[in-house]
Design a protein around this motif. Structure first.
Motif, PDB file in Angstrom:
ATOM      1  N   THR A 107       0.832  -1.186   0.000  1.00 58.02           N
ATOM      2  CA  THR A 107       0.000   0.000   0.000  1.00 58.02           C
ATOM      3  C   THR A 107       0.871   1.242   0.000  1.00 58.02           C
ATOM      4  OG1 THR A 107      -1.580  -1.206   1.315  1.00 58.02           O
ATOM      5  CG2 THR A 107      -1.893   1.155   1.178  1.00 58.02           C
ATOM      6  N   VAL A 108       0.562   2.215  -0.878  1.00 56.80           N
ATOM      7  CA  VAL A 108       1.397   3.409  -0.920  1.00 56.80           C
ATOM      8  C   VAL A 108       0.752   4.581  -0.206  1.00 56.80           C
ATOM      9  CG1 VAL A 108       2.737   2.877  -2.971  1.00 56.80           C
ATOM     10  CG2 VAL A 108       0.489   3.868  -3.215  1.00 56.80           C
ATOM     11  N   GLN A 109      -0.561   4.577  -0.054  1.00 59.50           N
ATOM     12  CA  GLN A 109      -1.210   5.750   0.524  1.00 59.50           C
ATOM     13  C   GLN A 109      -2.397   5.322   1.363  1.00 59.50           C
ATOM     14  OE1 GLN A 109      -2.306   8.589  -2.378  1.00 59.50           O
ATOM     15  NE2 GLN A 109      -2.768  10.180  -0.903  1.00 59.50           N
ATOM     16  N   ASP A 110      -2.519   5.910   2.558  1.00 62.74           N
ATOM     17  CA  ASP A 110      -3.654   5.637   3.431  1.00 62.74           C
ATOM     18  C   ASP A 110      -4.188   6.979   3.912  1.00 62.74           C
ATOM     19  OD1 ASP A 110      -5.487   4.804   5.165  1.00 62.74           O
ATOM     20  OD2 ASP A 110      -4.119   3.837   6.573  1.00 62.74           O
ATOM     21  N   ASP A 111      -5.192   7.481   3.225  1.00 57.97           N
ATOM     22  CA  ASP A 111      -5.678   8.830   3.526  1.00 57.97           C
ATOM     23  C   ASP A 111      -6.378   8.914   4.877  1.00 57.97           C
ATOM     24  OD1 ASP A 111      -4.737  10.082   1.337  1.00 57.97           O
ATOM     25  OD2 ASP A 111      -6.521   9.766   0.112  1.00 57.97           O
TER      26      ASP A 111
END
Lengths: 139, 98
Positions: A107-111
């Motif tokens: 996973t690259v982004q976890d808003d």
């Protein structure tokens, strides 16, 4: 002429049903192979919905062409699947995130990482009161 | 020709039901299992439609609606249960469960 028309209808029904079944199998493959809950729900929700909708459309055309029977139940089923499947997918994704299901390593982004999504974090974020508690005090 | 296509569709949909069963048994977390259950429900809708065409009958069309409603309600109830620990939420004892 009528013979040719029936052949065309048969081809359309066959393509719709076969495409729907292939989409279903594809989503099952995604369910088996994808790394975490969120990607799996992505695979399971979208392509299965489209697949079943096209199978139901094929069945609708089948009964119209061969039995002269317009089935309102099938149309209702198509609409129902179209409405409920995204809602169910959203609810289960939300429940998965709130219950802390782990994300995949890639996973690259976890808003939502810094968003307050538990009560204690929400208390830190505001003045120590949750919105519904404040409402109750005002009453 | 159409019969061959319908049987192929039956096989493919059954395979995806088997994949869902594997995910239910194996699934590392609870939401995985619920997603797989939802997928199995939707695949069953497609299976019933294909069986309807194979047997050339409209008798099973009610089952399609019923399966759709049951799969949706089951998913909603399970996800509320996973999220909050309760299925039905009452306003007066909301503090106890949050």
């Amino acid at each position: 002429m009528h013979e040719i028309g029936m052949t065309i209808v048969e081809w359309i029904i066959g393509l719709l049903v076969l495409g729907g079944a292939l989409l279903g199998a594809l989503s099952a493959f995604g369910l088996l192979r994808l790394p975490d809950v969120y990607t799996r729900s992505h695979a399971a929700t979208k392509s299965t919905t489209l697949g079943v909708m096209s199978i139901l459309l094929g069945a609708f055309l089948y009964f119209v062409a061969y039995d002269n029977y317009v089935s309102a139940k099938l149309l209702l089923g198509i609409v129902f699947v179209l409405i409920t499947a995204p809602v169910a997918g959203h609810l289960i994704g939300r429940a998965a995130y709130k219950s802390g299901a782990p994300l995949s390593d890639r996973t690259v982004q976890d808003d939502l990482k810094h968003a307050p999504h538990t009560d204690t974090q929400l208390r830190e974020h505001t003045d120590g009161q949750l919105p519904h508690e404040r409402e109750r005090q005002r009453e | 020709m159409l019969q061959v296509v319908l049987y192929t569709a039956l096989v493919l949909l059954s395979l995806s039901v088997v994949a869902g069963l594997y995910r239910i048994i194996r699934g590392p977390s609870m939401p995985d299992r619920v997603i797989a259950l939802d997928t199995i429900g939707i695949c069953l809708i497609g299976l019933v439609a294909v069986v309807c065409m194979l047997q050339d009958t409209t008798a099973y069309l009610d089952i399609i609606l019923l399966m759709g409603i049951l799969a949706f309600l089951g998913t909603v109830a399970f996800s509320k249960f996973i999220e909050k620990g309760v299925v039905m939420e009452h306003a007066r004892n909301r503090d106890d469960h949050r």
